[in-house]
Each structure stands twice: as structure tokens, then as C-alpha cells.
Design an enzyme around this catalytic site. Structure first.
Site, PDB file in Angstrom:
ATOM      1  N   TYR A 146       0.844  -1.185   0.000  1.00 37.39           N
ATOM      2  CA  TYR A 146       0.000   0.000   0.000  1.00 37.39           C
ATOM      3  C   TYR A 146       0.889   1.248   0.000  1.00 37.39           C
ATOM      4  O   TYR A 146       1.641   1.484   0.948  1.00 37.39           O
ATOM      5  CB  TYR A 146      -0.915   0.053   1.223  1.00 37.39           C
ATOM      6  CG  TYR A 146      -1.889  -1.100   1.350  1.00 37.39           C
ATOM      7  CD1 TYR A 146      -2.267  -1.876   0.256  1.00 37.39           C
ATOM      8  CD2 TYR A 146      -2.454  -1.413   2.584  1.00 37.39           C
ATOM      9  CE1 TYR A 146      -3.171  -2.923   0.394  1.00 37.39           C
ATOM     10  CE2 TYR A 146      -3.361  -2.452   2.729  1.00 37.39           C
ATOM     11  CZ  TYR A 146      -3.707  -3.204   1.633  1.00 37.39           C
ATOM     12  OH  TYR A 146      -4.597  -4.246   1.770  1.00 37.39           O
ATOM     13  N   SER A 195     -13.120  -4.739   2.337  1.00 42.51           N
ATOM     14  CA  SER A 195     -14.131  -4.104   1.469  1.00 42.51           C
ATOM     15  C   SER A 195     -15.553  -4.479   1.887  1.00 42.51           C
ATOM     16  O   SER A 195     -16.383  -4.850   1.055  1.00 42.51           O
ATOM     17  CB  SER A 195     -13.901  -4.467   0.002  1.00 42.51           C
ATOM     18  OG  SER A 195     -12.708  -3.907  -0.487  1.00 42.51           O
ATOM     19  N   PRO A 196     -15.869  -4.396   3.191  1.00 44.11           N
ATOM     20  CA  PRO A 196     -17.211  -4.788   3.644  1.00 44.11           C
ATOM     21  C   PRO A 196     -18.308  -3.840   3.169  1.00 44.11           C
ATOM     22  O   PRO A 196     -19.483  -4.171   3.259  1.00 44.11           O
ATOM     23  CB  PRO A 196     -17.081  -4.764   5.168  1.00 44.11           C
ATOM     24  CG  PRO A 196     -16.022  -3.741   5.427  1.00 44.11           C
ATOM     25  CD  PRO A 196     -15.036  -3.918   4.316  1.00 44.11           C
ATOM     26  N   GLY A 247     -18.287  -2.739  -0.012  1.00 46.74           N
ATOM     27  CA  GLY A 247     -18.221  -2.774  -1.464  1.00 46.74           C
ATOM     28  C   GLY A 247     -17.403  -1.636  -2.040  1.00 46.74           C
ATOM     29  O   GLY A 247     -17.824  -0.962  -2.974  1.00 46.74           O
ATOM     30  N   ARG A 248     -16.222  -1.408  -1.435  1.00 42.34           N
ATOM     31  CA  ARG A 248     -15.348  -0.305  -1.851  1.00 42.34           C
ATOM     32  C   ARG A 248     -16.079   1.043  -1.825  1.00 42.34           C
ATOM     33  O   ARG A 248     -15.894   1.892  -2.680  1.00 42.34           O
ATOM     34  CB  ARG A 248     -14.757  -0.577  -3.234  1.00 42.34           C
ATOM     35  CG  ARG A 248     -13.872  -1.806  -3.254  1.00 42.34           C
ATOM     36  CD  ARG A 248     -13.201  -2.023  -4.605  1.00 42.34           C
ATOM     37  NE  ARG A 248     -12.213  -3.103  -4.464  1.00 42.34           N
ATOM     38  CZ  ARG A 248     -12.522  -4.394  -4.539  1.00 42.34           C
ATOM     39  NH1 ARG A 248     -13.760  -4.760  -4.792  1.00 42.34           N
ATOM     40  NH2 ARG A 248     -11.597  -5.312  -4.390  1.00 42.34           N
ATOM     41  N   PHE A 301     -19.225   1.584  -2.279  1.00 41.66           N
ATOM     42  CA  PHE A 301     -20.454   1.655  -3.072  1.00 41.66           C
ATOM     43  C   PHE A 301     -21.692   1.503  -2.202  1.00 41.66           C
ATOM     44  O   PHE A 301     -22.702   2.185  -2.403  1.00 41.66           O
ATOM     45  CB  PHE A 301     -20.427   0.568  -4.154  1.00 41.66           C
ATOM     46  CG  PHE A 301     -21.209   0.907  -5.385  1.00 41.66           C
ATOM     47  CD1 PHE A 301     -20.582   1.430  -6.498  1.00 41.66           C
ATOM     48  CD2 PHE A 301     -22.578   0.712  -5.439  1.00 41.66           C
ATOM     49  CE1 PHE A 301     -21.308   1.753  -7.643  1.00 41.66           C
ATOM     50  CE2 PHE A 301     -23.312   1.029  -6.573  1.00 41.66           C
ATOM     51  CZ  PHE A 301     -22.675   1.562  -7.681  1.00 41.66           C
TER      52      PHE A 301
END
Length: 326
Positions: free
Chosen positions: A56, A203-204, A206-207, A209
Site C-alpha cells: 500500500y 471491502s465490507p 463494497g469499496r 459503493f
């Protein structure tokens, strides 16, 4: 803050962790002062499980986390990862699970983090050219040397997890899991539960979204990696917006935010699951943390299942799916 056990070896973490990746790369602009303040606020609120990786920001994220926890190491359960190599120009050079590299990568992470040990050390992606037994064997040596406390894998297939666990107990698997990525329910979660391995859900939301904050691709910065994600493109984007609208409707009835509902749903999938939503702002951290206080009834869970069944999301998780689930 509630706590949860990961694995059978004694690791206990906060029920929600904090993903630190976006503080250094992939999600638009960075603000080091706010990022460090967010990590400090997380610790104040009982979120002690911080997640980073050597790739990262090409090492910058580990350095940032190291600065943030320098005077409070004893409050932190620190997780990092190795295995995805990048060049000096930050280009991706492939996956490396060779035993000698495992040792090199760990020493480099310890130096960047400025710590004596790593609590949970993951192989970020499985190297198809190196037997998992060899990689985990080297990771086990790190435990023996006191550099690492617990071992983990990321995006590994069930058979790989079984093989790895015969070499040294695996404490946690980290993979994507959310209302729009329910693949782990088929084979991964049953395997983990049979072996007594915890699940860390990245990503819980959804990034981002599922937060309901993204309604157009133009909501993303020009250099945001999500612009190249299949689920954020073209017709997929519009289909996935329909899912978010259904989640928002249920959240409104419960008088919670869509993010809180999505996290509460994940927490309700089992005491062995620890979501690590990423954020670089205290505002969203504080919003996410309230998810642990939300109680979902069986009727709530059934309704959520109906609007977000398996395979509901349009598009692949990544543009190149070749490095996951192997």
C-alpha cells in the site's frame, strides 16, 4: 467496543477493525494529519485492529501506521501483509511467496512500522509457483523468531487453506466479503469453521459503493482505482446502483445509514467474522463503529437476503481475477 476471537490460538480483536490502505493510495487524495487522527480516534473508541500491507503506497502506508502508533503500540493489534511485489516506480511486479523473500519482506515491514513484532502476518496473495507449504514454513519461522505472533492468508482457496494449516495453525483468512460479494459463503466459510480459523472481511462496504455516497463515476477522483473496477463501469454501475437503493430503503426503515446496515449484516453472519472497513476520515469511522450497536431481527436478515442474494452484483470484483482464490 465488543471483541471477537480470531482462530483458536488466542488472538482477540475489536469486532470492527480499521483498514488503512486508502490513507496512502488508491482512493484519491491523502491527508496524513487526518489519517493519523483517524487511527488515534479508532483506538480511543476501542477499535484496536489496524490493517495495512507492504504494497500500500509502496511502503508508505506501513510508515504512516508506524508513526501513528509509535507511542501506543501496546494498544494495537497490528496486521500487515507481504507477497505482492512492486517496482521502485510503484508498478506491480507479480507475487512472491519464496521462503527467502518471506523473511526479507517481514524485516522490511518491521523497519517501516518501527515495531519489534507484527501481531498478524498475512500472505497477501498465494504464489502459484511456490508450494504453500514452503511459504507458510517460512512464516512459521518468523513466529519462532518472535517477529510475528499469528499467521494469516488472503484470498486463498479452501484446499490451499487446508494445506497451509497442516504446516502451522492459520489464525485468520482475509478476503472480500459484503452484501455484493458473498462468494465466501459457498466453500471458504465452512472450511474455516471446520478448521477453527477466523475470517477478516475486507471491502465490507463494497469499496464504498454500499455507503450510498457514490451515485456517479464522477464522484470518484481522477486517479481513484475504482474507475477501472468492473463493478464501477458502464451498465454494471447502474445495475449496482439499484442494489444500493434497496439497501438504502431498508436502512431508512431501521433509522441507520446504509453503511451501518451493511456492516451490521456482516457482523450478524457469525462471531468469527471481523469486518475491516477502510476510511481516512474520523467522521466515517465514527459512523461505522455504531454498526456494532445495531440488532437485526431474523426478519431483517431475511429481507436483506432477498434484496442482496449471492451473485447480485454486476461485474467482477477485479479487472484481473487471476490472483484470487487459488
Amino acid at each position: 467496543m465488543q471483541t471477537r476471537k480470531l482462530g483458536k490460538q488466542g488472538l482477540v480483536v475489536s469486532a470492527l477493525g480499521l483498514g488503512c490502505m486508502g490513507m496512502s493510495e488508491f482512493y484519491g487524495n491523502q491527508d496524513e494529519t487526518e489519517s493519523i487522527a483517524t487511527m488515534h480516534r479508532a483506538l480511543e473508541l476501542g477499535v484496536n485492529f489496524l490493517d495495512t500491507a507492504d504494497m500500500y503506497g509502496y511502503g508508505a502506508n506501513e510508515e504512516l501506521v508506524g508513526r501513528a502508533i509509535a507511542d501506543r503500540r501496546d494498544q494495537v493489534v497490528l496486521a500487515t501483509k507481504f507477497g505482492i511485489q512492486r517496482g521502485e516506480d510503484a508498478s506491480f511486479r507479480g507475487i512472491n511467496g519464496r521462503p527467502e523473500y518471506v523473511h526479507q519482506a517481514c524485516d522490511a515491514s518491521l523497519k517501516r512500522l518501527k515495531v519489534d513484532y507484527i501481531d498478524l502476518y498475512y500472505q497477501h496473495r498465494v504464489d502459484p509457483n511456490v508450494p504453500i507449504e514452503d511459504t507458510v514454513g517460512a512464516m512459521a519461522e518468523l513466529v519462532q523468531q518472535g517477529k510475528v505472533r499469528y499467521l494469516g492468508l488472503s484470498e486463498a482457496a479452501a484446499t490451499t487453506i487446508r494445506r497451509a494449516n497442516t504446516v502451522h495453525p492459520i489464525t485468520a483468512l482475509q478476503s472480500e466479503y459484503s452484501l455484493w460479494t458473498r462468494d465466501p459463503e459457498d466453500e471458504i466459510l465452512p472450511t474455516l469453521r471446520e478448521l477453527g480459523i477466523g475470517f477478516v472481511a475486507y471491502s465490507p462496504l463494497g469499496r464504498g459503493f454500499l455507503s450510498g455516497q457514490i451515485t456517479s463515476i464522477d464522484d470518484l477522483a481522477a486517479d481513484d482505482f475504482r474507475r477501472n473496477s468492473p463493478r464501477f463501469q458502464g451498465e454494471n454501475f447502474h445495475k449496482n446502483l439499484q442494489l444500493v437503493e434497496l439497501v438504502k430503503a431498508i436502512a431508512a426503515e431501521k433509522q441507520v445509514t446504509p453503511s451501518q446496515l451493511a456492516l451490521a449484516w456482516l457482523l450478524a453472519q457469525g462471531q468469527d467474522i471481523v469486518p475491516i472497513p477502510g476510511t481516512k476520515r474520523r467522521k466515517y469511522l465514527e459512523e461505522n463503529i455504531k454498526a456494532v450497536e445495531i440488532s437485526l431481527t431474523p426478519e431483517d436478515l431475511q429481507r436483506i437476503d432477498e434484496v442482496a442474494p449471492k451473485n447480485v452484483a454486476a461485474g467482477d470484483r477485479y479487472g484481473d481475477m487471476s490472483t484470487v482464490n487459488r
